[in-house]
Design a protein around this motif. Structure first.
Motif, short mmCIF file in Angstrom:
data_model
loop_
_atom_site.label_atom_id
_atom_site.label_comp_id
_atom_site.label_asym_id
_atom_site.label_seq_id
_atom_site.Cartn_x
_atom_site.Cartn_y
_atom_site.Cartn_z
N CYS A 41 108.73 -8.93 89.79
CA CYS A 41 110.02 -8.44 89.58
C CYS A 41 110.66 -9.46 90.08
O CYS A 41 111.02 -9.17 91.07
N PRO A 42 111.16 -10.93 90.18
CA PRO A 42 112.05 -11.71 91.36
C PRO A 42 113.73 -11.14 91.80
O PRO A 42 113.86 -10.83 91.12
N LYS A 43 113.08 -10.68 92.82
CA LYS A 43 113.79 -10.90 93.61
C LYS A 43 114.75 -11.28 94.64
O LYS A 43 113.77 -11.96 95.53
N ASN A 44 115.75 -11.29 94.92
CA ASN A 44 116.60 -12.52 96.38
C ASN A 44 117.02 -11.72 97.35
O ASN A 44 116.07 -10.62 97.61
N ARG A 45 116.61 -11.76 98.85
CA ARG A 45 117.42 -11.66 100.38
C ARG A 45 118.49 -10.52 99.87
O ARG A 45 119.10 -10.40 98.78
N ASP A 46 117.70 -9.46 100.52
CA ASP A 46 118.67 -7.77 99.99
C ASP A 46 118.84 -7.17 98.86
O ASP A 46 119.63 -5.96 99.31
N GLU A 47 118.23 -8.15 98.15
CA GLU A 47 118.35 -6.80 96.68
C GLU A 47 117.57 -6.05 96.39
O GLU A 47 116.62 -5.64 97.13
N LEU A 48 117.82 -5.25 95.65
CA LEU A 48 116.94 -3.32 94.91
C LEU A 48 116.04 -4.16 94.49
O LEU A 48 117.26 -4.59 92.81
N ILE A 49 115.26 -3.30 93.84
CA ILE A 49 114.68 -2.48 92.39
C ILE A 49 115.11 -1.58 92.52
O ILE A 49 114.93 -0.85 92.85
N ASN A 50 116.22 -1.77 90.99
CA ASN A 50 116.30 0.02 91.05
C ASN A 50 115.53 0.19 89.62
O ASN A 50 114.61 -0.28 88.98
N LYS A 51 116.44 1.55 89.76
CA LYS A 51 115.97 2.71 88.24
C LYS A 51 116.18 1.79 86.83
O LYS A 51 115.10 1.48 85.75
N GLN A 52 116.93 1.13 86.65
CA GLN A 52 116.90 -0.18 85.22
C GLN A 52 116.38 -1.30 85.46
O GLN A 52 115.51 -0.85 84.06
N ASP A 53 115.43 -2.25 86.40
CA ASP A 53 114.32 -2.55 87.20
C ASP A 53 113.51 -1.88 86.23
O ASP A 53 111.84 -2.71 85.17
N ILE A 54 113.50 -0.45 86.30
CA ILE A 54 111.43 -0.08 86.37
C ILE A 54 111.64 0.42 85.12
O ILE A 54 110.76 0.27 83.72
N SER A 55 112.95 0.61 84.63
CA SER A 55 112.94 1.61 83.31
C SER A 55 112.65 0.09 81.99
O SER A 55 112.13 0.73 81.13
N HIS A 56 113.22 -0.23 82.59
CA HIS A 56 112.42 -1.89 81.15
C HIS A 56 111.16 -2.39 81.23
O HIS A 56 110.01 -3.20 80.66
N PHE A 57 110.80 -2.51 82.87
CA PHE A 57 109.05 -2.98 82.35
C PHE A 57 108.37 -1.15 82.29
O PHE A 57 107.06 -2.28 81.22
N LEU A 58 109.11 -0.16 82.18
CA LEU A 58 108.36 0.48 81.60
C LEU A 58 108.41 0.79 80.00
O LEU A 58 107.01 1.11 79.57
#
Ligand SMILES: [Zn+2]
Length: 241
Positions: free
Chosen positions: A93-110
């Motif tokens: 789940c590539p993220k840049n500086r100070d970025e958040l892994i959020n609920k939408q990311d998780i939902s997409h992954f699942l």
């Protein structure tokens, strides 16, 4: 020769933890590790020994619930069985500086990995920020991406067998945001009757060493066995295919 023994001898393991030294990137609130030679053969001693002084959140380490909860489990409460994971997955789940892994990311992954994740007990988040570990310790330590409190809770709701969450950044939460950090950790650690068991969090993992498509057969989290501490530096091993 026992044929079973022969098969187990061929298992391949890799290490997902960094080697700790006095230059290891650290959360800025921590004291730097000191490794001081005491007895030295080179200076006339009969043997070598060193004194190691390390704060317990230095380098690759595992946070137990007592890190943020008054009555949470401490490291020595865990049996060996509770820290070996047989259904582990690395999620890119590539993220840049100070970025958040959020609920939408998780939902997409699942939704993309429905079959794969059904029994998952250990999820390793690979943001790609590990590239800064050697390149720029300051950026690695103070501008790390993290996971949002809501995303942690959502993960626990969706993955009832999840017991371990790991990340390739200095902390599960972003630097300099105390309220967010408390919520991230408490959402991982709190006992909720409708959810699975509280998580352990493994931070500062070296996930650069895992090639694309590599299957994790087993992940072992092996903390320093020290009594009465909330968290501990650890060695993390993965058996791969
Ligand atoms: Zn920690």
């Amino acid at each position: 020769m026992n044929p079973k023994k022969n098969i187990s001898n061929r298992c391949k393991y890799i290490r997902l933890s960094y080697t700790l030294n006095s230059n290891s990137p650290l959360h800025p609130d921590l004291k730097e590790p000191r490794i001081t030679p005491k007895n030295q053969i080179l200076t006339g001693g009969n043997y070598n020994t060193s004194i190691i002084t390390v704060e317990n959140h230095s380098g690759t380490h595992v946070d137990a619930p007592a890190h943020f909860l008054k009555d949470g489990k401490i490291i020595s409460d865990y049996s060996a069985d509770e820290l070996v994971f047989y259904n582990s997955i690395i999620w890119d789940c590539p993220k840049n500086r100070d970025e958040l892994i959020n609920k939408q990311d998780i939902s997409h992954f699942l939704s993309k990995n429905k079959v794969l994740i059904k029994n998952i007990d250990c999820l390793l988040l690979r943001t790609g920020f590990g590239t800064y570990h050697d390149e720029n310790a300051k950026i690695y330590s103070t501008q790390n991406p993290g996971i949002s409190p809501g995303a942690v809770f959502y993960l626990r709701c969706q993955l009832p067998n999840l017991a371990c969450l790991g990340i390739d950044t200095i902390s599960m939460s972003r630097y300099g945001r105390m309220k967010e950090s408390i919520e991230v950790h408490q959402n991982a650690f709190m006992n909720v009757a409708s959810l699975g068991k509280p998580l352990v969090l493994v931070e500062d993992l070296d996930l650069r060493v895992v090639g694309e498509g590599t299957e994790l057969i087993k992940v072992l989290v092996v903390p320093w066995q020290v009594d009465a501490i909330d968290s501990a530096p650890c060695t993390v091993l993965a058996q791969i295919n």
